[in-house]
Design a protein around this motif. Structure first.
Motif, PDB file in Angstrom:
ATOM      1  N   CYS A 147      38.596  42.475  88.717  1.00 32.41           N
ATOM      2  CA  CYS A 147      38.528  40.872  88.810  1.00 32.41           C
ATOM      3  C   CYS A 147      39.655  40.488  89.573  1.00 32.41           C
ATOM      4  CB  CYS A 147      38.577  40.313  87.346  1.00 32.41           C
ATOM      5  SG  CYS A 147      37.020  40.522  86.409  1.00 32.41           S
ATOM      6  N   GLN A 148      40.789  41.180  89.466  1.00 40.97           N
ATOM      7  CA  GLN A 148      41.859  40.753  90.264  1.00 40.97           C
ATOM      8  C   GLN A 148      41.753  40.750  91.775  1.00 40.97           C
ATOM      9  OE1 GLN A 148      46.061  41.416  87.944  1.00 40.97           O
ATOM     10  NE2 GLN A 148      45.104  43.265  88.395  1.00 40.97           N
ATOM     11  N   GLN A 149      41.083  41.875  92.100  1.00 38.46           N
ATOM     12  CA  GLN A 149      40.652  41.919  93.374  1.00 38.46           C
ATOM     13  C   GLN A 149      39.431  40.827  93.615  1.00 38.46           C
ATOM     14  OE1 GLN A 149      42.211  43.862  95.561  1.00 38.46           O
ATOM     15  NE2 GLN A 149      43.507  44.794  93.608  1.00 38.46           N
ATOM     16  N   VAL A 150      38.744  40.460  92.947  1.00 39.27           N
ATOM     17  CA  VAL A 150      37.789  39.568  93.184  1.00 39.27           C
ATOM     18  C   VAL A 150      38.554  38.346  93.513  1.00 39.27           C
ATOM     19  CG1 VAL A 150      35.956  38.217  92.270  1.00 39.27           C
ATOM     20  CG2 VAL A 150      35.927  40.614  91.713  1.00 39.27           C
ATOM     21  N   VAL A 151      39.535  37.848  92.745  1.00 39.99           N
ATOM     22  CA  VAL A 151      40.194  36.746  92.969  1.00 39.99           C
ATOM     23  C   VAL A 151      40.774  36.781  94.454  1.00 39.99           C
ATOM     24  CG1 VAL A 151      42.234  35.410  92.270  1.00 39.99           C
ATOM     25  CG2 VAL A 151      40.615  36.345  90.508  1.00 39.99           C
ATOM     26  N   LEU A 152      41.493  37.730  94.723  1.00 39.94           N
ATOM     27  CA  LEU A 152      42.097  37.842  95.993  1.00 39.94           C
ATOM     28  C   LEU A 152      41.041  37.641  97.127  1.00 39.94           C
ATOM     29  CD1 LEU A 152      44.896  40.417  95.335  1.00 39.94           C
ATOM     30  CD2 LEU A 152      45.170  38.161  95.474  1.00 39.94           C
ATOM     31  N   THR A 153      39.985  38.538  96.877  1.00 33.75           N
ATOM     32  CA  THR A 153      39.078  38.385  97.996  1.00 33.75           C
ATOM     33  C   THR A 153      38.658  37.079  98.134  1.00 33.75           C
ATOM     34  OG1 THR A 153      38.443  40.493  97.166  1.00 33.75           O
ATOM     35  CG2 THR A 153      36.742  39.320  98.518  1.00 33.75           C
ATOM     36  N   TYR A 154      38.101  36.255  97.463  1.00 35.26           N
ATOM     37  CA  TYR A 154      37.824  34.977  97.406  1.00 35.26           C
ATOM     38  C   TYR A 154      38.752  33.941  97.905  1.00 35.26           C
ATOM     39  CZ  TYR A 154      33.031  35.486  95.651  1.00 35.26           C
ATOM     40  OH  TYR A 154      31.907  35.790  95.412  1.00 35.26           O
ATOM     41  N   TRP A 155      40.089  34.443  97.677  1.00 35.01           N
ATOM     42  CA  TRP A 155      41.301  33.446  98.162  1.00 35.01           C
ATOM     43  C   TRP A 155      41.636  33.791  99.655  1.00 35.01           C
ATOM     44  CZ3 TRP A 155      45.657  33.427  94.122  1.00 35.01           C
ATOM     45  CH2 TRP A 155      45.339  32.714  93.002  1.00 35.01           C
ATOM     46  N   GLY A 156      41.283  35.062 100.009  1.00 36.81           N
ATOM     47  CA  GLY A 156      41.555  35.402 101.446  1.00 36.81           C
ATOM     48  C   GLY A 156      40.568  35.820 102.591  1.00 36.81           C
ATOM     49  N   ALA A 157      39.406  35.348 102.044  1.00 35.11           N
ATOM     50  CA  ALA A 157      38.160  35.933 103.104  1.00 35.11           C
ATOM     51  C   ALA A 157      37.034  34.816 103.100  1.00 35.11           C
ATOM     52  CB  ALA A 157      37.512  37.402 102.483  1.00 35.11           C
ATOM     53  N   PRO A 158      36.316  34.778 104.029  1.00 32.43           N
ATOM     54  CA  PRO A 158      35.256  33.839 103.807  1.00 32.43           C
ATOM     55  C   PRO A 158      34.459  33.958 102.837  1.00 32.43           C
ATOM     56  CG  PRO A 158      35.848  34.557 105.975  1.00 32.43           C
ATOM     57  CD  PRO A 158      36.569  35.343 105.438  1.00 32.43           C
ATOM     58  N   PRO A 159      33.756  33.069 102.441  1.00 34.33           N
ATOM     59  CA  PRO A 159      32.571  33.121 101.067  1.00 34.33           C
ATOM     60  C   PRO A 159      31.441  34.429 101.302  1.00 34.33           C
ATOM     61  CG  PRO A 159      32.943  30.851 101.815  1.00 34.33           C
ATOM     62  CD  PRO A 159      33.398  31.721 102.782  1.00 34.33           C
TER      63      PRO A 159
ATOM     64  N   ARG B  39      32.614  41.992  99.250  1.00 33.90           N
ATOM     65  CA  ARG B  39      33.761  42.873  98.882  1.00 33.90           C
ATOM     66  C   ARG B  39      33.806  42.463  97.303  1.00 33.90           C
ATOM     67  NH1 ARG B  39      38.498  41.007 103.115  1.00 33.90           N
ATOM     68  NH2 ARG B  39      37.319  42.025 105.180  1.00 33.90           N
ATOM     69  N   ALA B  40      33.603  41.457  96.779  1.00 30.26           N
ATOM     70  CA  ALA B  40      33.634  41.240  95.162  1.00 30.26           C
ATOM     71  C   ALA B  40      32.655  41.992  94.578  1.00 30.26           C
ATOM     72  CB  ALA B  40      33.501  39.834  94.869  1.00 30.26           C
ATOM     73  N   ARG B  41      31.577  42.331  95.064  1.00 33.32           N
ATOM     74  CA  ARG B  41      30.359  43.044  94.521  1.00 33.32           C
ATOM     75  C   ARG B  41      30.935  44.643  94.582  1.00 33.32           C
ATOM     76  NH1 ARG B  41      26.594  39.253  96.870  1.00 33.32           N
ATOM     77  NH2 ARG B  41      26.396  40.745  98.551  1.00 33.32           N
ATOM     78  N   ALA B  42      31.367  44.915  95.697  1.00 31.31           N
ATOM     79  CA  ALA B  42      31.698  46.473  95.707  1.00 31.31           C
ATOM     80  C   ALA B  42      32.954  46.663  94.643  1.00 31.31           C
ATOM     81  CB  ALA B  42      32.584  46.452  97.092  1.00 31.31           C
ATOM     82  N   TRP B  43      33.920  45.682  94.602  1.00 28.09           N
ATOM     83  CA  TRP B  43      35.115  45.894  93.638  1.00 28.09           C
ATOM     84  C   TRP B  43      34.219  45.862  92.016  1.00 28.09           C
ATOM     85  CZ3 TRP B  43      39.488  47.832  94.190  1.00 28.09           C
ATOM     86  CH2 TRP B  43      40.159  47.607  95.314  1.00 28.09           C
TER      87      TRP B  43
END
Length: 406
Positions: free
Chosen positions: A82-94, A100-104
């Motif tokens: 979930c932490q990686q999901v947070v950072l992914t949405y903060w640092g990458a286009p939707p 990436r979130a689904r992969a994590w």
């Protein structure tokens, strides 16, 4: 050491979850907020499951010895994802963030499934809430379990520290920058826990033990996790503090506008906006300070319109001369002149004295916000507050001649 530090970390996790809980319903379309709330919830559960009294209670209730181990560590793996999901949405286009979130999340679920399978193959004999790792360190199946867990944990923390440092360099908000750096620091400290746990696996293979390192492992794990939670909490608490500060400002503004509002309402009570005919189901939202303040500002603006035709150019000229001599200028001068015009206009309307057409003036010529930019919600309120500062606290009620004779 575990039972000393876990309750403290649990308290931090609960605080963070409660702070975020109020924002989740209003940000249902923001996956980062939901994932961050899940981080605090899962972190709290992982600490709760590992505390000795809860460990023993779960053993009795569920009938499976040491089940707290996969429950707590499964929560840890889930919160890392979930932490990686947070950072992914903060640092990458939707679009990229969703992939990436689904992969994590998929990777996290795979690790949790592997942990459950390996734990089921263990042969636990008795509850071991204090020294579970040391007790099973020589078990080959547990070595595989611990290797999978520590590997996933270490990779997640390394990715977390790296991503936080990278995002912090590009952040324009001080609270986010500080928070991300604290998260990165906490993730780095937790690597001490990973090193000891991996050392347990290696020591077990050689028939030795790292019992003297247990306190160090729990200290690194708990302190690092606590710093990570605090880092995530910094922007949240900062936002909450700003919201509270804004609400306090609204309350103060509402009360500071009372004298100005009362001056108009005493002469023209019809400016009050009726809400008695509003659907009772909707009245609750009208009780909030935001609506009350907006309503008061609208009523004051309506009151200015009521007295517009009673404004005298001579009042404005005398007031400008008087306040200019006192050193007023700019917006402050306009506010003071506007206050004088309002008082004179109300008195003129109460007495029925309408100025000659040649002496009429436009209210905007001396209005405090005539030249102000009102791009923010409170800008218009600030203009009215500037006028209110030059008003008597409780203006005397001057009855209208027609109402007095009635």
């Amino acid at each position: 050491m575990k039972d000393l530090l876990h309750p403290i970390s649990l308290a931090v996790a609960v605080l963070g979850f409660l702070c975020l809980l109020r924002d989740v319903p209003t940000r249902r379309r923001d996956p980062a907020t939901t994932a961050l709330a899940a981080v605090f919830l899962l972190s709290g559960l992982s600490f709760l499951f590992s505390i000795t009294p809860m460990w023993n209670h779960l053993d009795r209730v569920l009938g499976t010895v040491n089940l707290s181990v996969p429950l707590a560590q499964g929560c840890v793996i889930a919160l890392i994802a979930c932490q990686q999901v947070v950072l992914t949405y903060w640092g990458a286009p939707p679009d990229i963030a969703r992939r990436r979130a689904r992969a994590w999340l998929g990777a996290g679920l795979s690790v949790i499934a592997g942990l459950l399978v390996l734990f089921a193959l263990l042969t636990p004999s008795a509850p071991r809430p204090i020294d579970f790792t040391l007790y099973y360190a020589h078990d080959n199946m547990y070595a595989a379990y611990l290797t999978l867990y520590v590997t996933a944990y270490t990779i997640g923390e390394l990715f977390l520290a790296r991503a936080c440092w990278r995002l912090a360099r590009h952040s324009t908000r001080t609270s986010v920058l500080v928070g991300l750096r604290v998260v990165a620091l906490g993730a780095t400290i937790t690597l001490g826990y990973s090193a000891v746990r991996m050392g347990n696996v290696i020591a077990g293979a050689f028939g030795t033990s790292l019992a003297e390192w247990e306190n160090f492992a729990w200290t690194c794990g708990d302190v690092g996790a606590m710093l990570t939670l605090i880092g995530w909490l910094v922007p949240t608490i900062t936002d909450q503090a700003q919201i509270i500060q804004y609400r306090i400002k609204q309350h103060r503004s509402y009360h500071r506008l009372r004298a100005l509002w009362l001056a108009f309402h005493s002469e023209a009570p019809e400016i009050a906006l009726p809400i008695d005919r509003v659907d009772p189901a909707q009245r609750r939202r009208f009780r909030g300070i935001a609506f009350k303040l907006y309503r008061r500002a609208v009523e004051i603006r309506d009151g200015r319109f009521v007295i517009r035709q009673y404004l005298d150019a001579g009042v404005r000229e005398r007031s400008e001369a008087h306040h200019s001599a006192k050193g007023f200028h700019g917006d402050e001068l306009n506010a003071a002149v506007t206050a004088d015009q309002i008082l004179a206009g109300i008195a003129a309307r109460a007495a029925g004295n309408r100025p000659d057409p040649d002496q009429l003036t436009d209210f905007a010529d001396a209005d405090a916000d005539a030249d102000r930019q009102t791009s923010q919600p409170m800008d218009d309120i600030d203009a009215l507050l500037a006028v209110a500062r030059h008003f008597p606290r409780e203006p005397a009620r001057t009855p209208h001649p027609e109402r007095a004779s009635a």
